[in-house]
Design an enzyme around this catalytic site. Structure first.
Site, PDB file in Angstrom:
ATOM      1  N   ASP A  95       0.672  -1.338   0.271  1.00 60.92           N
ATOM      2  CA  ASP A  95       0.031   0.092  -0.083  1.00 60.92           C
ATOM      3  C   ASP A  95       1.050   1.231  -0.018  1.00 60.92           C
ATOM      4  OD1 ASP A  95      -2.802   1.350   0.446  1.00 60.92           O
ATOM      5  OD2 ASP A  95      -1.652   1.970   2.285  1.00 60.92           O
ATOM      6  N   GLU A 139       1.429  -0.131  -4.767  1.00 60.95           N
ATOM      7  CA  GLU A 139       0.667   1.215  -5.114  1.00 60.95           C
ATOM      8  C   GLU A 139       1.602   2.582  -5.099  1.00 60.95           C
ATOM      9  OE1 GLU A 139      -3.355   3.555  -3.528  1.00 60.95           O
ATOM     10  OE2 GLU A 139      -2.253   2.427  -2.269  1.00 60.95           O
ATOM     11  N   GLN A 171     -11.320   4.363  -5.353  1.00 57.69           N
ATOM     12  CA  GLN A 171     -12.083   5.053  -6.244  1.00 57.69           C
ATOM     13  C   GLN A 171     -13.603   5.114  -5.926  1.00 57.69           C
ATOM     14  OE1 GLN A 171     -10.304   7.158  -7.696  1.00 57.69           O
ATOM     15  NE2 GLN A 171      -8.264   6.040  -7.679  1.00 57.69           N
TER      16      GLN A 171
END
Length: 616
Positions: free
Chosen positions: A267, A304, A399
């Site tokens: 992450d 990410e 999102q």
């Protein structure tokens, strides 16, 4: 006889010898005295001090399944920072569990090449009504039928109570007890491998959850040198950082070695602050490569990253950090603007089909030009990085869930638009990722939810969520992230698959995935064997890909009007493989011919895509 293929043994936490003795290694440089406390047995045992802040004990008093904790300097009773099981939540004692002794059945399993991954992101707690690993196992045949080759599980590190996205995990080594715990996760991975599915686990190394954290009682896990959105950064390059680096690299190795996961998704690695000569990601990759050499298995690290810097995915031999792939948010942003998303926030940087064409061709849209949103020159070119290093999607947990009302794409746009977006992802020369439920047009939102206990933290979370959306002109109240109803509303509705429209959506996705696997021009991720042309006035994109003798054309109409399109390649006979407007997918009906020759011209329905292939 236990089936053990892993030869490396963990060097932190509790392990058990074949004779049943517990060997415990703890890093606690702040402590001047450490004891092992067994509350159920009424026993407290002193630990020996070693070098570099480590403490050690070998004992026959701690047994499998026992609760234990550490006593620091005679007065602080704390759970184990390397706990793999927290049956009494984040503030209770740890439970001794030897995860190395699971009886694995997956010796024949081979992790597929990364280029073959078709990823399905899911949240364990909302994927099924039960919200457990065992219930997830019951859905593996469904995922196989869809065509998925790898599931990505959102973080499972122990968090407070039972409702959380997982990014507030407090103990990176512990598996969420309400999901079923460590052994249930091992069983799930074993079952996935039996079905031919790879497993990606989402892990968080940029911060630790705010409630129940005891790490700074043990040592300097954080540093005030850098500030992150969660406060002080994890200490990867300050005083005593060696112990912290060891803690996180061992965690990565544990998931591969003891849980047999095939890939880790790290992450927000742009928040890993490290100016060491060997960046923590490089060191992690080096350790994982060493484990792979020992076990003969392939493992992947996926980042990410919000920096558009190929150093993260460049190989170690090029002085890169060696990540095997990264999430590519800019593809998502360009796609959303192309289908009509208002250009607010970070969308202000994107210009419809022009930038989507660049995303298809180059991966990064911003590779050195000025960004209005960031107010600076941003990014670098990823010229030599193959398509398999970029993961693209039309929606994901962030999102969707970071919208005030957590709306999914099919709630924001028409079914035709949603099918077009899915097509753009699945015909790309990158790794495609779906978010759970999108393949049948799930109508429930995916909201932000937590279940903290601390009253002050509860209020901060509510106020923070409301403040996030204070400037947005949206009707209604911000859903309460602490409410059980917020969590329940985020669960998938599997019964929707029984309805014609949702089943048609599922079959559309299934067909697209099958075409991707079947046709070499789609299956091969050579992004240099592709030509993209765009017509801004028509909001039209034409993608031409090829592999060997096979050529493929994908025509995408992002406008809300019927558009005339001309095939770009001469001297070929084309066969239509799919039209998203077809009535089979509950569309308005195709306007494209089944066969076309040369540079034929025909009409494309609004917000649709059509796929043609040709062989010499």
């Amino acid at each position: 006889m236990l089936n053990r293929i892993f030869v490396s043994k963990p060097s932190l936490g509790v392990g058990f010898t074949d004779a049943g003795r517990a060997e415990i290694n703890l890093w606690a440089p702040y402590a001047s005295k450490v004891s092992l406390d067994l509350p159920e047995r009424g026993i407290t045992l002193p630990m020996e001090k070693g070098n570099f802040g480590y403490w050690w004990i070998n004992t026959d008093k701690l047994k499998q399944g026992d609760l234990y904790q550490y006593v620091l300097d005679d007065d602080k009773k704390r759970p184990d920072p390397v706990s793999v099981s927290q049956p009494q939540c984040v503030n209770g004692p740890s439970r001794a569990l030897d995860v190395c002794r699971y009886d694995w059945q997956d010796t024949a399993w081979t992790n597929p090449p990364l280029a073959e991954y078709i990823i399905y992101e899911l949240h364990v707690g909302t994927f099924t009504p039960e919200g457990t690993f065992a219930a997830l196992e019951e859905k593996l045949d469904y995922l196989k039928e869809l065509g998925i080759t790898a599931i990505e599980i959102m973080p499972v590190a122990q968090f407070p109570n039972s409702r959380n996205w997982g990014y507030d995990g407090v103990y990176p080594y512990a598996v969420q007890d309400s999901y079923g715990g460590a052994v249930a996760l091992q069983h799930l991975v074993d079952a996935c491998h039996d079905k031919g599915l790879a497993v990606i686990l989402d892990v968080v190394y940029n911060h630790m959850g705010p409630e129940g954290s005891v790490f700074n009682d043990y040592g300097p896990y954080h540093t005030k040198k850098y500030c992150t959105p969660w406060g002080d950064a994890i200490n990867f390059d300050d005083e005593w950082c060696d112990g912290v680096r060891h803690y996180f690299t061992e965690n990565a190795l544990m998931w591969f070695r003891d849980f047999h996961v095939d890939a880790l998704r790290l992450d927000a690695v742009h928040h890993l602050k490290d100016f060491s000569t060997n960046h923590i990601l490089r060191e992690m990759k080096q350790c994982v490569d060493k484990l792979a050499a020992e076990t003969g298995r392939q493992y992947y690290l996926i980042a990410e990253c919000d920096l558009n810097d190929p150093v993260f995915i460049d190989p170690l031999e090029k002085r890169g950090y060696g990540m095997d792939a990264q999430w590519c948010d800019e593809f998502h942003h360009a796609l959303r603007v192309a289908i009509g998303e208002p250009r607010n926030g970070y969308y202000v940087d994107f210009n419809g089909v022009n930038d989507l064409a660049k995303a298809f061709q180059d991966g990064y849209v911003y590779d050195g030009q000025f960004s209005k949103h960031r107010k600076k020159m941003f990014g670098a070119k990823a010229e030599t990085n193959p398509g398999q290093q970029l993961i693209v999607f039309s929606q994901n947990h962030d999102q969707i869930g970071n919208r005030m009302l957590g709306e999914r794409s099919n709630e924001l746009y028409s079914n035709e638009t949603a099918k077009l977006m899915a097509g753009a992802v699945l015909v790309s020369p990158f790794l495609p990722m779906l978010f759970m439920g999108e393949e049948w047009g799930e109508t429930n939102p995916f909201l932000y939810f937590v279940s903290h206990n601390d009253p002050e933290l509860v209020e901060q979370t509510r106020q923070g969520r409301e403040g996030e959306f204070a400037d947005f002109q949206q009707e209604g109240d911000v859903p309460d992230p602490l409410a059980d109803d917020t969590f329940q509303r985020s669960k998938l509705q599997w019964q929707l698959l029984d309805k014609e429209e949702h089943q048609a959506f599922f079959q559309y996705y299934r067909t697209l995935i099958a075409l991707r696997k079947e046709h070499p021009a789609l299956r091969n991720l050579n992004r240099w064997q592709m030509i993209i042309t765009q017509n801004v006035a028509q909001s039209l994109l034409v993608m031409h890909r090829w592999e060997g003798d096979e050529h493929l054309l994908c025509l995408m109409n992002f406008s809300h009007d019927t558009q005339s399109a001309t095939l770009p390649a001469r001297n070929r006979r084309w066969r239509r493989q799919l039209d998203s407007a077809d009535t089979a997918w509950c569309g308005p009906g195709t306007s494209t011919p089944e066969y076309a020759t040369g540079t034929a011209t025909f009409l494309l329905q609004p917000q649709s895509m059509v796929l043609y292939t040709s062989m010499l």
